[in-house]
Design a protein around this motif. Structure first.
Motif, PDB file in Angstrom:
ATOM      1  N   GLY A  98       0.815  -1.215   0.000  1.00 22.29           N
ATOM      2  CA  GLY A  98       0.000   0.000   0.000  1.00 22.29           C
ATOM      3  C   GLY A  98       0.843   1.257   0.000  1.00 22.29           C
ATOM      4  O   GLY A  98       0.570   2.216  -0.733  1.00 22.29           O
ATOM      5  N   VAL A  99       1.896   1.261   0.815  1.00 25.58           N
ATOM      6  CA  VAL A  99       2.797   2.424   0.875  1.00 25.58           C
ATOM      7  C   VAL A  99       3.571   2.552  -0.438  1.00 25.58           C
ATOM      8  O   VAL A  99       3.824   3.660  -0.910  1.00 25.58           O
ATOM      9  N   MET A 100       3.929   1.399  -1.036  1.00 22.55           N
ATOM     10  CA  MET A 100       4.618   1.436  -2.329  1.00 22.55           C
ATOM     11  C   MET A 100       3.735   2.077  -3.396  1.00 22.55           C
ATOM     12  O   MET A 100       4.207   2.880  -4.207  1.00 22.55           O
ATOM     13  N   ALA A 101       2.449   1.720  -3.399  1.00 24.25           N
ATOM     14  CA  ALA A 101       1.523   2.296  -4.370  1.00 24.25           C
ATOM     15  C   ALA A 101       1.376   3.796  -4.148  1.00 24.25           C
ATOM     16  O   ALA A 101       1.324   4.583  -5.102  1.00 24.25           O
ATOM     17  N   LEU A 102       1.337   4.221  -2.883  1.00 22.23           N
ATOM     18  CA  LEU A 102       1.211   5.651  -2.566  1.00 22.23           C
ATOM     19  C   LEU A 102       2.427   6.415  -3.053  1.00 22.23           C
ATOM     20  O   LEU A 102       2.289   7.487  -3.664  1.00 22.23           O
ATOM     21  N   ILE A 103       3.616   5.890  -2.802  1.00 19.99           N
ATOM     22  CA  ILE A 103       4.823   6.604  -3.188  1.00 19.99           C
ATOM     23  C   ILE A 103       4.921   6.720  -4.711  1.00 19.99           C
ATOM     24  O   ILE A 103       5.405   7.723  -5.245  1.00 19.99           O
ATOM     25  N   ALA A 104       4.431   5.714  -5.427  1.00 15.81           N
ATOM     26  CA  ALA A 104       4.440   5.776  -6.893  1.00 15.81           C
ATOM     27  C   ALA A 104       3.446   6.814  -7.401  1.00 15.81           C
ATOM     28  O   ALA A 104       3.756   7.601  -8.301  1.00 15.81           O
ATOM     29  N   ALA A 105       2.246   6.840  -6.817  1.00 20.02           N
ATOM     30  CA  ALA A 105       1.200   7.760  -7.278  1.00 20.02           C
ATOM     31  C   ALA A 105       1.589   9.218  -7.048  1.00 20.02           C
ATOM     32  O   ALA A 105       1.533  10.045  -7.965  1.00 20.02           O
ATOM     33  N   VAL A 106       1.992   9.544  -5.822  1.00 19.69           N
ATOM     34  CA  VAL A 106       2.345  10.942  -5.539  1.00 19.69           C
ATOM     35  C   VAL A 106       3.675  11.308  -6.195  1.00 19.69           C
ATOM     36  O   VAL A 106       3.907  12.463  -6.560  1.00 19.69           O
ATOM     37  N   GLY A 107       4.555  10.310  -6.365  1.00 20.88           N
ATOM     38  CA  GLY A 107       5.821  10.572  -7.060  1.00 20.88           C
ATOM     39  C   GLY A 107       5.592  10.923  -8.514  1.00 20.88           C
ATOM     40  O   GLY A 107       6.231  11.838  -9.050  1.00 20.88           O
TER      41      GLY A 107
END
Length: 298
Positions: A219-228
């Motif tokens: 979940g955190v990996m997906a967040l970092i990709a989206a906001v990145g």
């Protein structure tokens, strides 16, 4: 271009850059969380690039439906920018693992000042004596900000933070150079993320922890990709629309987001030295912005 069109372009550039500050701070907070989960900065950068590269490819192929956006007329500049940018990304993630988030962002505040110096040296943008004075004041403030970490014998963390700040400034100048060559921001983002995936992927085996396969961190990996990905597009477009020396002072908004995220998720609050240094840097950056506005009116 008419004056009204120029003003509108600059306004949009500023608005996009403000949105970028929020997105990039969220990305760094997520990166800190992943490293708390025992992932290496190289792994964090790789997963951010890989997932975001898939995202930008979908945007170009299925939303924009423009295959020309996969092509660049400035491949050398794109690859140079990607090399510096991804090195900066890894070092940035490294620095947030070594220091409180607000402290790192405070040190990064010297990046706009470095941009001002590099803008004068590389882009030949005119910088007057008043703004040079603001630069000197800003670097004194960075010394104050570093005091709590130095007192805790974490000089190395400060050095990594300052190195990250310098690399951020170099990337900002390179983005402005690409913008002057009329590169589409989606094209620049695509090349940054795809080449960054390859670059970081080659490094991952040397820093493998195994936590890239940890389902609890997906979940955190997906967040970092989206906001990145959002941050990458916003920043690239912002520097295409407005000058680096005008946009950079707005970076001080990062301290608000960093303090909020650090307090809510990591229980971190900035030291009095950090607060004083931030105030000095904010006023230095605001003074630069004010001077820039007066020069634009002239």
């Amino acid at each position: 271009m008419r004056r009204a069109e120029i003003d509108k372009s600059v306004t949009w550039g500023v608005a996009l850059f403000v949105a970028f500050t929020m997105a990039v701070t969220m990305m760094n907070g997520a990166a800190k969380e992943l490293q708390v989960g025992m992932m290496h900065p190289v792994e964090v950068a790789f997963i951010r690039n890989a997932l975001a590269a898939m995202g930008i490819s979908v945007i170009i192929a299925f939303i924009k439906k423009d295959a020309q956006l996969f092509k660049t007329q400035y491949i050398r500049g794109q690859l140079t920018r990607s090399l510096f940018g991804n090195t900066s990304l890894i070092v940035a993630f490294w620095s947030v693992s070594l220091l409180p988030l607000a402290d790192v962002v405070a040190i990064w505040f010297c990046s706009p000042l470095m941009v001002l110096v590099l803008s004068a040296a590389l882009l030949k943008e005119r910088v007057g004596p008043w703004r040079w004075g603001a630069v000197i004041c800003g670097f004194v403030a960075v010394f104050l900000i570093a005091q709590p970490a130095i007192a805790l014998d974490n000089t190395f963390g400060v050095m990594v933070g300052v190195l990250s700040s310098f690399l951020i400034a170099v990337v900002s100048i390179n983005l402005r150079h690409l913008g002057q060559r009329n590169e589409n921001p989606l094209t620049t983002t695509f090349y940054f993320l795809t080449s960054g995936t390859l670059f970081c992927g080659l490094l991952v085996p040397f820093f493998w922890t195994g936590n890239l396969l940890n389902a609890n961190l997906f979940g955190v990996m997906a967040l970092i990709a989206a906001v990145g990905l959002a941050a990458q597009i916003l920043k690239t477009e912002a520097f295409r629309l407005a000058e680096a020396s005008l946009l950079s002072p707005f970076s001080y908004l990062n301290i608000f987001w960093a303090t909020l995220i650090g307090w809510l998720f990591f229980g971190e609050l900035p030291d009095i030295y950090v607060i004083i240094g931030c105030i000095m840097l904010i006023f230095s950056n605001l003074f630069i912005l004010w001077r820039e506005g007066k020069l634009m009116k002239k």
